[in-house]
Write a protein that holds these residues in place. Structure first.
Motif: not given
Length: 517
Positions: A67-69, A299-301, A316-317, A321-322
């Protein structure tokens, strides 16, 4: 109130995790010897092998790093799907080959294979030490990942320091006792939760924030198009020759990692735990389907770019979860947290297990007093390795973070010694060892001086090319090994699996013969 609910859900599942790992020993007597503990008695069927190897590949990186990437760069993160899928295809051939060789000679890991192939027990110890250096950062990363997850889903009620300790305690609690079999059992629970939670998030998050995938993708293409092409956002020139994640980087990284993953010690542990070579072949066919799940955190990232813009650095990782904490009720947050935590626990357990096995079998066994107590020695090493990773997480996290930069690229330098040596009997010890030294030196020099990638090419592949060149040159120019031991003289007694059907033994022998191992 939210913190209490989410944390309670998490605690219940952690207790269930330890209980499930310990239940794996039911009906196994006193737990058997080292082979029973480290490779599950070579008796795991297709289902357990599938969930174990999928669990080892789907780590906390999948929830946090992917997600962070996706949030930071976009398209380059797809290299994970690419190399894992290609690696499974290569594993269709390599897995049965390694399984057959280990089964014939009573071996339980890559250090055994190297020591056996070249007839030098001390070489297995060298490889064990080197592999430990490359694997230890993965334990630390999983401890950190689970700690971050627990802290976030508890809405900050649980501190990171306590969360790190819980990660270490839960994993050590069952892996020391139940070994690979316990990890396989826990993988079943983990996969059920991962599939359920990611399936739910794949539909709920776009609906909650964008009224569906159509509006979300339209907005992504219109406003964030740079994230959808290589080299991604802020990735460099985009022609593959710059300093970013361009085409050459993507191709070279996919190629290197797909080769490396098949000889990664944790992957090999999964191979050697299989009941038959056919189980590994079927496993290789079905495992790529698991990669579909990787698209969800990616996709969620990207979705988080619009919902929580401005995340920088390690923050960003937490993109996924945010979204989860903001959109879901506390009990659902707890379940997602459990799935993510188990995605740390299962691979961490296998990493610790493999390190313990390598040291118990190849390092401490060189000491006479430990030679007859390899399993006990390996279990002690598991606790020591986990404790060291935990201690460094508290006191010097950057030490292991820097080592993690070369983990995969460094492990790739074992390819000639582990894999090429089994399919090409001419490769000499001098050639393989010289190539290893050169490869590790080159990759360390390139990575730690900031020259990765090199002209767009993954530094690990450049080092592997140098490794192979030296290995081949020394082998072809020098004398043959003085004492190439015939297979007939080095067959070892396999302490488990003797009740298997003769068909499996015949298949193992045929596979070994086909690949000249």
């Amino acid at each position: 109130m939210n913190a209490a609910v989410a944390t309670s859900v998490f605690a219940v599942f952690m207790v269930a995790t330890v209980a499930l790992g310990l239940l794996a020993l039911r009906g196994r007597g006193k737990g058997g010897g080292l082979a029973e503990w480290s490779v599950g008695g070579r008796s795991l069927g297709p289902v357990f092998i599938w969930v174990l190897m999928a669990g080892e590949g789907y780590t906390s990186f999948s929830y946090l790093g992917a997600a962070g990437w996706g949030y930071n760069y976009g398209a380059p993160v797809l290299y994970v799907v690419a190399y894992m899928s290609c690696g499974y295809a290569i594993g269709y051939v390599v897995g049965p080959m390694l399984w057959a060789y280990a089964r014939r000679h009573g071996l339980v890991g890559i250090t055994d294979m190297v020591a056996h192939r070249f007839g030098r027990p001390w070489l297995g110890a060298v490889v064990a030490v080197l592999a430990t250096v490359f694997l230890l950062p993965y334990i630390q990363l999983q401890i950190t990942g689970m700690g971050v997850v627990l802290s976030v889903i508890s809405y900050g009620a649980v501190s990171l320091n306590w969360a790190y300790f819980v990660a270490f305690a839960v994993t050590t609690g069952f892996v020391v006792v139940s070994g690979l079999r316990g990890s396989a059992w826990v993988s079943v629970l983990k996969d059920v939760l991962v599939i359920a939670t990611l399936g739910f998030l794949a539909f709920s998050v776009p609906l909650h924030y964008f009224d569906g995938y159509g509006p979300f993708l339209d907005r992504l293409v219109t406003e964030k198009g740079e994230w959808l092409t290589l080299p991604g956002h802020g990735g460099g020139s985009g022609d593959g020759g710059g300093s970013g994640f361009g085409e050459l980087w993507f191709i070279s990284t996919t190629f290197l990692n797909s080769l490396t993953v098949v000889i990664f010690p944790t992957t090999v542990a999964g191979y050697l735990g299989a009941r038959s070579a056919d189980a590994l072949r079927r496993n290789a066919v079905y495992l790529p389907a698991y990669n579909v799940l990787l698209f969800v955190p990616m996709l969620l990232g990207l979705a988080a770019l619009f919902v929580v813009p401005g995340l920088t650095g390690a923050e960003s990782n937490l993109a996924l979860f945010k979204l989860v904490v903001d959109a879901l009720p506390a009990w659902a947050v707890g379940l997602v947290g459990v799935a993510a935590a188990l995605s740390s626990i299962v691979p961490m357990a296998v990493f610790m297990l493999v390190i313990g096995t390598m040291w118990g079998r190849s390092v401490l066994s060189l000491v006479p007093r430990f030679a007859e107590r390899q399993k006990s020695a390996a279990q002690v090493v598991v606790v020591v390795a986990g404790s060291l990773a935990l201690l460094l997480t508290y006191t010097a996290p950057n030490t292991l973070v820097r080592l993690s930069l070369i983990s995969y690229e460094g492990m790739a330098q074992l390819l000639p010694m582990v894999l090429l040596a089994l399919v090409w009997r001419r490769l000499t010890f001098r050639g393989a060892f010289s190539g290893l030294i050169v490869g590790v030196a080159v990759v360390c020099a390139l990575v730690f001086t900031g020259n990765d990638p090199v002209g767009g090419v993954n530094a690990g592949l450049v080092a592997l090319a140098a490794n192979l060149a030296v290995a081949l040159a020394v082998t072809l120019a020098g004398p043959r090994d003085a004492d190439p031991r015939p297979d007939a003289e080095v067959l070892a007694h396999d302490p488990v699996g003797e009740e298997d059907e003769s068909l499996d033994v015949a298949r193992a022998a045929r596979c070994a013969s086909d690949h000249r191992v």
